[in-house]
Design an enzyme around this catalytic site. Structure first.
Site, PDB file in Angstrom:
ATOM      1  N   ASP A  32      15.441  12.904 -63.091  1.00 40.41           N
ATOM      2  CA  ASP A  32      16.018  12.312 -61.880  1.00 40.41           C
ATOM      3  C   ASP A  32      15.307  11.000 -61.616  1.00 40.41           C
ATOM      4  O   ASP A  32      14.225  10.758 -62.166  1.00 40.41           O
ATOM      5  CB  ASP A  32      15.850  13.273 -60.677  1.00 40.41           C
ATOM      6  N   CYS A 121      37.448  15.648 -54.739  1.00 38.97           N
ATOM      7  CA  CYS A 121      37.825  14.329 -54.211  1.00 38.97           C
ATOM      8  C   CYS A 121      38.755  13.585 -55.178  1.00 38.97           C
ATOM      9  O   CYS A 121      39.284  12.535 -54.838  1.00 38.97           O
ATOM     10  CB  CYS A 121      36.591  13.481 -53.926  1.00 38.97           C
ATOM     11  N   TYR A 147      34.800   7.262 -54.498  1.00 37.04           N
ATOM     12  CA  TYR A 147      34.005   8.330 -55.126  1.00 37.04           C
ATOM     13  C   TYR A 147      34.914   9.196 -56.001  1.00 37.04           C
ATOM     14  O   TYR A 147      34.575   9.546 -57.134  1.00 37.04           O
ATOM     15  CB  TYR A 147      33.348   9.135 -54.009  1.00 37.04           C
ATOM     16  N   LYS A 151      35.021   9.709 -60.168  1.00 31.53           N
ATOM     17  CA  LYS A 151      34.940  11.037 -60.792  1.00 31.53           C
ATOM     18  C   LYS A 151      36.087  11.205 -61.799  1.00 31.53           C
ATOM     19  O   LYS A 151      35.893  11.728 -62.888  1.00 31.53           O
ATOM     20  CB  LYS A 151      35.031  12.136 -59.723  1.00 31.53           C
ATOM     21  N   ARG A 281      42.486  20.742 -47.755  1.00 25.15           N
ATOM     22  CA  ARG A 281      42.140  20.986 -49.162  1.00 25.15           C
ATOM     23  C   ARG A 281      42.596  22.394 -49.527  1.00 25.15           C
ATOM     24  O   ARG A 281      42.356  23.343 -48.771  1.00 25.15           O
ATOM     25  CB  ARG A 281      40.610  20.946 -49.346  1.00 25.15           C
TER      26      ARG A 281
END
Ligand code: NAD
Length: 320
Positions: A32, A121, A147, A151, A281
């Site tokens: 990371d 998303c 975003y 993706k 959703r």
């Protein structure tokens, strides 16, 4: 002993994923750009690396005696709606760089199984009570934010490398995930953590702020369920993206009411202007169910496990 590389190991979901892989008997290296803030990571090795740089992706993958058996790529510049709605350029640039470089480096290193964390998303906005969307319904594409577009592109990068290099790429589209040991303050926190924080900070008889009118519908997935789904999907033969998420659909108001109930406080809700995201959703889970996975932790139970942790962070911060 199988060896796994976990990218994004300083973050929320990967902190839990490292614990899961250790419990499955793996040797684990985490990487990371920062250390984990909330937990002692049980990884066998941890490296601070910036995965936007191809050379640093190569460093992450370099290991004595061959190569990693599995790579889990979850590193991303991300946050809740507040962050996603203003940091569009950072999200588009940083995440494309991470995914293009890491996918390419993994394929060059001959990695056999590669997991990529996508998101629901990628889908368009939905109406309340609309029938669930299948994974194929992500195209023609109309994500609500940048975003989601990133993706979708990075999924396609993974699928192209799977075809050309024979790498077994597994892609999950996560629904909203929550649980302890995730960001709870600072602008990147997601709705469940933000609401837990507001409730913890507010004295009995007061009111918490909720962005929007509280009617947006979501299915919140507890982190232990999600990492179990990630692991099962990675081991599976499922070659196309799979939705992973809870079947329990609630409004944001119901989420806030659940947190208030668990806190035991008598609190009201005040609706204020703020970024809300999509109206609703609802997705099919047939693909991930093929692995035997099903969400097992209710929202009530998940909040009972999450709220005390956030409450403790709030009290510790107040006493500093
Ligand atoms: P997180 O922000 O806690 O973890 C992401 C980690 O990636 C962070 O620790 C961050 O430091 C690291 N990172 C960022 N840039 C990096 C870089 N250049 N090099 C190396 N590491 C870098 O987020 P999370 O909630 O754990 O999410 C993990 C993944 O799951 C992300 O890809 C996210 O988009 C996806 N996802 C999460 C949710 C959710 O509800 N949390 C929903 C859908 C998808």
């Amino acid at each position: 002993m199988k060896r796994a590389l976990v990218c994004g190991a300083g973050g929320f979901i990967c902190g839990h994923l490292v614990k899961k892989l250790k419990s499955e008997g793996y040797w684990v290296r985490g990487v990371d750009i920062k250390c984990h803030e909330f937990t002692e990571l049980p990884a066998d090795e941890f490296m601070l690396l910036d995965l936007r740089e191809k050379e640093q992706c190569d460093q992450a993958l370099a290991i004595e005696g061959g190569k990693f058996d599995e790579v889990y790529q979850l590193a991303a510049d991300m946050g809740g709606m507040g962050f996603i709605s203003f940091a569009e350029c950072e999200i588009m640039r940083n995440n494309v760089l991470i995914n293009v470089n890491m996918t390419h480096a993994a394929a060059q290193a001959g990695i056999e199984r590669y997991f990529y964390s996508s998101s629901v998303c990628v889908y368009r906005d939905m109406e309340r009570d609309e029938p669930p969307l299948t994974e194929e319904n992500a195209v023609p594409a109309q994500p609500d934010n940048e975003y989601g577009w990133e993706k979708l592109y990075s999924e396609r990068v993974g699928l192209a490398y799977a075809r050309q290099f024979g790498m077994k790429v597994r892609i999950a589209r996560f629904q909203n995930c929550y649980g302890p040991e995730g960001t709870w303050i600072g602008g990147r926190e997601k709705a469940p953590a933000a609401i837990c924080r507001k409730v913890a900070e507010t004295d009995a008889g007061g009111k918490i702020d909720v962005w929007g009118d509280g009617s947006a519908i979501r299915a919140f997935t507890y982190v232990d369920d999600l990492v179990d789904g990630i692991y099962r999907l990675t081991q599976s033969d499922i070659e196309h993206p799979a939705n992973i998420g809870s079947e329990e659909h609630v409004t944001v108001t119901q989420l806030a009411e659940t947190v208030i109930k668990v806190s035991g406080k008598d609190l009201g809700i005040e609706y204020i202007d703020g970024p809300v995201g999509v109206h609703s959703r609802n997705f099919t889970k047939d693909r991930i169910h093929q692995t035997g996975w099903k969400a097992s932790i209710s929202l009530d139970e998940g909040i009972r496990r999450t709220y005390p942790w956030v409450d403790e962070q709030v009290r510790n911060a107040a006493s500093c």
